[in-house]
Design an enzyme around this catalytic site. Sequence first.
Site, PDB file in Angstrom:
ATOM      1  N   GLY A   1       0.767  -1.246   0.000  1.00 54.82           N
ATOM      2  CA  GLY A   1       0.000   0.000   0.000  1.00 54.82           C
ATOM      3  C   GLY A   1       0.791   1.284   0.000  1.00 54.82           C
TER       4      GLY A   1
ATOM      5  N   GLU B   1       3.698  -7.049   1.665  1.00 54.40           N
ATOM      6  CA  GLU B   1       3.679  -7.373   0.230  1.00 54.40           C
ATOM      7  C   GLU B   1       3.470  -6.121  -0.611  1.00 54.40           C
ATOM      8  OE1 GLU B   1       0.730 -10.450   0.244  1.00 54.40           O
ATOM      9  OE2 GLU B   1      -0.898  -9.016   0.493  1.00 54.40           O
ATOM     10  N   PRO B   2       4.491  -5.274  -0.682  1.00 56.67           N
ATOM     11  CA  PRO B   2       4.394  -4.083  -1.519  1.00 56.67           C
ATOM     12  C   PRO B   2       4.456  -4.435  -3.004  1.00 56.67           C
ATOM     13  CG  PRO B   2       6.607  -4.301  -0.611  1.00 56.67           C
ATOM     14  CD  PRO B   2       5.790  -5.397   0.013  1.00 56.67           C
ATOM     15  N   GLY B   3       3.778  -3.640  -3.809  1.00 58.81           N
ATOM     16  CA  GLY B   3       3.859  -3.800  -5.259  1.00 58.81           C
ATOM     17  C   GLY B   3       4.362  -2.507  -5.867  1.00 58.81           C
ATOM     18  N   ARG B   4       3.500  -1.481  -5.815  1.00 60.61           N
ATOM     19  CA  ARG B   4       3.804  -0.200  -6.449  1.00 60.61           C
ATOM     20  C   ARG B   4       5.132   0.398  -5.980  1.00 60.61           C
ATOM     21  NH1 ARG B   4      -0.456   3.176  -8.050  1.00 60.61           N
ATOM     22  NH2 ARG B   4      -1.773   2.034  -6.584  1.00 60.61           N
TER      23      ARG B   4
ATOM     24  N   ARG C   1      -4.202   3.976 -16.252  1.00 66.46           N
ATOM     25  CA  ARG C   1      -4.425   4.588 -14.931  1.00 66.46           C
ATOM     26  C   ARG C   1      -5.038   5.990 -14.994  1.00 66.46           C
ATOM     27  NH1 ARG C   1      -1.375   5.535 -11.375  1.00 66.46           N
ATOM     28  NH2 ARG C   1      -2.567   4.686  -9.646  1.00 66.46           N
TER      29      ARG C   1
ATOM     30  N   TYR D   1      -8.377   6.037 -12.930  1.00 66.52           N
ATOM     31  CA  TYR D   1      -8.329   6.619 -11.567  1.00 66.52           C
ATOM     32  C   TYR D   1      -8.035   8.116 -11.575  1.00 66.52           C
ATOM     33  CZ  TYR D   1      -6.974   1.683 -10.949  1.00 66.52           C
ATOM     34  OH  TYR D   1      -6.884   0.322 -11.015  1.00 66.52           O
TER      35      TYR D   1
ATOM     36  N   CYS E   1      -9.400   5.845 -29.849  1.00 69.75           N
ATOM     37  CA  CYS E   1     -10.669   6.483 -30.221  1.00 69.75           C
ATOM     38  C   CYS E   1     -11.520   6.658 -28.986  1.00 69.75           C
ATOM     39  CB  CYS E   1     -11.388   5.622 -31.239  1.00 69.75           C
ATOM     40  SG  CYS E   1     -10.548   5.710 -32.798  1.00 69.75           S
TER      41      CYS E   1
ATOM     42  N   TYR F   1       1.236  -1.345 -12.365  1.00 71.37           N
ATOM     43  CA  TYR F   1      -0.132  -1.315 -12.891  1.00 71.37           C
ATOM     44  C   TYR F   1      -0.221  -0.620 -14.253  1.00 71.37           C
ATOM     45  CZ  TYR F   1      -0.724  -2.528  -8.009  1.00 71.37           C
ATOM     46  OH  TYR F   1      -0.584  -3.129  -6.774  1.00 71.37           O
TER      47      TYR F   1
HETATM   48  N1  LLP Z   1      -1.609  -7.104  -1.344  1.00 66.81           N
HETATM   49  C1  LLP Z   1      -2.878  -7.152  -1.739  1.00 66.81           C
HETATM   50  C2  LLP Z   1      -3.753  -8.171  -1.179  1.00 66.81           C
HETATM   51  C3  LLP Z   1      -3.361  -6.251  -2.686  1.00 66.81           C
HETATM   52  O1  LLP Z   1      -4.634  -6.312  -3.058  1.00 66.81           O
HETATM   53  C4  LLP Z   1      -2.477  -5.293  -3.239  1.00 66.81           C
HETATM   54  C5  LLP Z   1      -2.942  -4.359  -4.265  1.00 66.81           C
HETATM   55  C6  LLP Z   1      -1.140  -5.274  -2.818  1.00 66.81           C
HETATM   56  C7  LLP Z   1      -0.746  -6.199  -1.849  1.00 66.81           C
HETATM   57  C8  LLP Z   1      -0.133  -4.316  -3.347  1.00 66.81           C
HETATM   58  O2  LLP Z   1      -0.456  -2.999  -3.087  1.00 66.81           O
HETATM   59  P1  LLP Z   1       0.569  -1.831  -3.488  1.00 66.81           P
HETATM   60  O3  LLP Z   1       1.794  -1.985  -2.613  1.00 66.81           O
HETATM   61  O4  LLP Z   1       0.897  -1.982  -4.911  1.00 66.81           O
HETATM   62  O5  LLP Z   1      -0.169  -0.590  -3.196  1.00 66.81           O
HETATM   63  N2  LLP Z   1      -4.606  -0.957 -10.148  1.00 66.81           N
HETATM   64  C9  LLP Z   1      -4.540  -0.003  -9.063  1.00 66.81           C
HETATM   65  C10 LLP Z   1      -3.968  -0.598  -7.813  1.00 66.81           C
HETATM   66  C11 LLP Z   1      -4.729  -1.797  -7.318  1.00 66.81           C
HETATM   67  C12 LLP Z   1      -4.098  -2.402  -6.097  1.00 66.81           C
HETATM   68  C13 LLP Z   1      -4.660  -3.732  -5.836  1.00 66.81           C
HETATM   69  N3  LLP Z   1      -4.112  -4.410  -4.713  1.00 66.81           N
HETATM   70  C14 LLP Z   1      -3.718   1.218  -9.515  1.00 66.81           C
HETATM   71  O6  LLP Z   1      -3.270   1.217 -10.638  1.00 66.81           O
HETATM   72  O7  LLP Z   1      -3.565   2.147  -8.754  1.00 66.81           O
END
Ligand code: LLP
Length: 467
Positions: free
Chosen positions: A274, A316-319, A356, A360, A387, A416
Amino acid sequence: MVSTHPIGVQDSGRQYLPITLENSSPNQELFPLTAAVNSRDCLEIGGCDVTALVQEFGSPLYILDEETLRASCRQYQDALERYYPGEFQVLYASKAWNCLAVCAIAASVGLGIDVVSGGELYTSLQAGVSPNKIYFHGNNKSSEELQLAIKSGCTVVVDNWLELHTLASLTQDSSSQPLSIMLRLTPGIECHTHEYIRTGHLDSKFGFDPNQIDEVFAFISKQPSITCIGLHAHIGSQIFEKQPHQDLASVMVDWLAKAATYGLPVQELNVGGGLGIRYTESDDPPSIDAWVKVICEAVVAACLEKNLSLPKLLCEPGRSLIGSACVTAYTVGSRKVIPEIRTYIAVDGGMSDNPRPITYQSCYRAVVANRMSAPLTETVTIAGKHCESGDILIKDAQLPKTEPGDILVVMGTGAYNYSMASNYNRLPRPAAVLVCNGEANLIIRRETYQDLIQQDCLPEKLVAKSE
Ligand code: LLP
């Protein structure tokens, strides 16, 4: 030999901004950490001239900086090492960008992988990730996906009653070890982010309602074929406040204490991801270090207060691992000037490679990569080529005057973007290259027109007869 200087030494009014290069937290930077400007006045990333990359690999092009990705992974691990006295594991939330190379890099640094579908699980396994470091999420896993998860040996993060019952029946005749699962609960914590990417509030499709926690724990404690080894929650994405994660940590430790009263061997707490990143100058996310510190301190304090031994801590970071590590290079095309209203410049991609902004209303920053020191002389809106009127990448961007053929680079596109890319209007998805120390390696090949019709079937009766 081309000499380079780091981005950040130019005057204001120029295209790029100061960045801190030492000990900087990648999620707080607009550019990847290796960004520099060379003597041809072009942007370089990972020691590669972006304009040369476009010449070689085509446009649009995702350019992923290996050093930034590895630095972010390391910063999470170092911070956990520093602030958490117990065991820990960082997982990469691969929904941000799931492909073989990215999963392999994350695993090579010691990270586990969070997957949310059979497809992501398959990709991670093919990338060589060890199944005992893979965690399978999702609010509606199919029976086939659950069977694949059981067969592969990854940990299933159970989201709801249907899944729990399916797993109980899939495993009941098994003579092997009980299946290790984690449970996802909805913590009821609000955070300030876009409504679509908030997941922790009670009205969410994800996870068990915490009001049913007793029923869930009681059910699991009676299942000989299932062991609950951990608890999981995730409150949302692109979050800049630290308080919600601090609150989350203490709510989760309360659940941990409750699990113990049911005799469940819960030893892992996964606080989700997050942490936000800086897309534009006005974004001000905390550093990776500061985010990890808050969570570790909250978990340690809550465990001390409840007299519980420290669980293994997972996040569990992603972004914040991959977002700032990638930029997208486009080629500038047509221009439309509407006097007194707006000037549009169009690029050769758009909502299909970065959905995005339209989804969003996300904001991005861009530079003209082949004239990095040019002064900012105009305000333009950068449009995609789809288009769809809403296919706008950046509204009111400050740029130097652009010409067709200029290379426009949008920053912060690692998370994303590719993972949410589509073939809308039958645009082939772009290639992606991994850059490091002056070397560029293709990690995703550009789709061809042939790829676009690969899955199409033309029934015999529709085949045009040449007469
Ligand atoms: N863990 C779980 C269970 C999640 O659902 C998510 C993201 C993460 C970890 C990773 O979160 P992060 O660290 O990336 O914030 N498509 C959207 C974001 C959707 C996030 C979904 N879940 C965007 O482009 O902003």
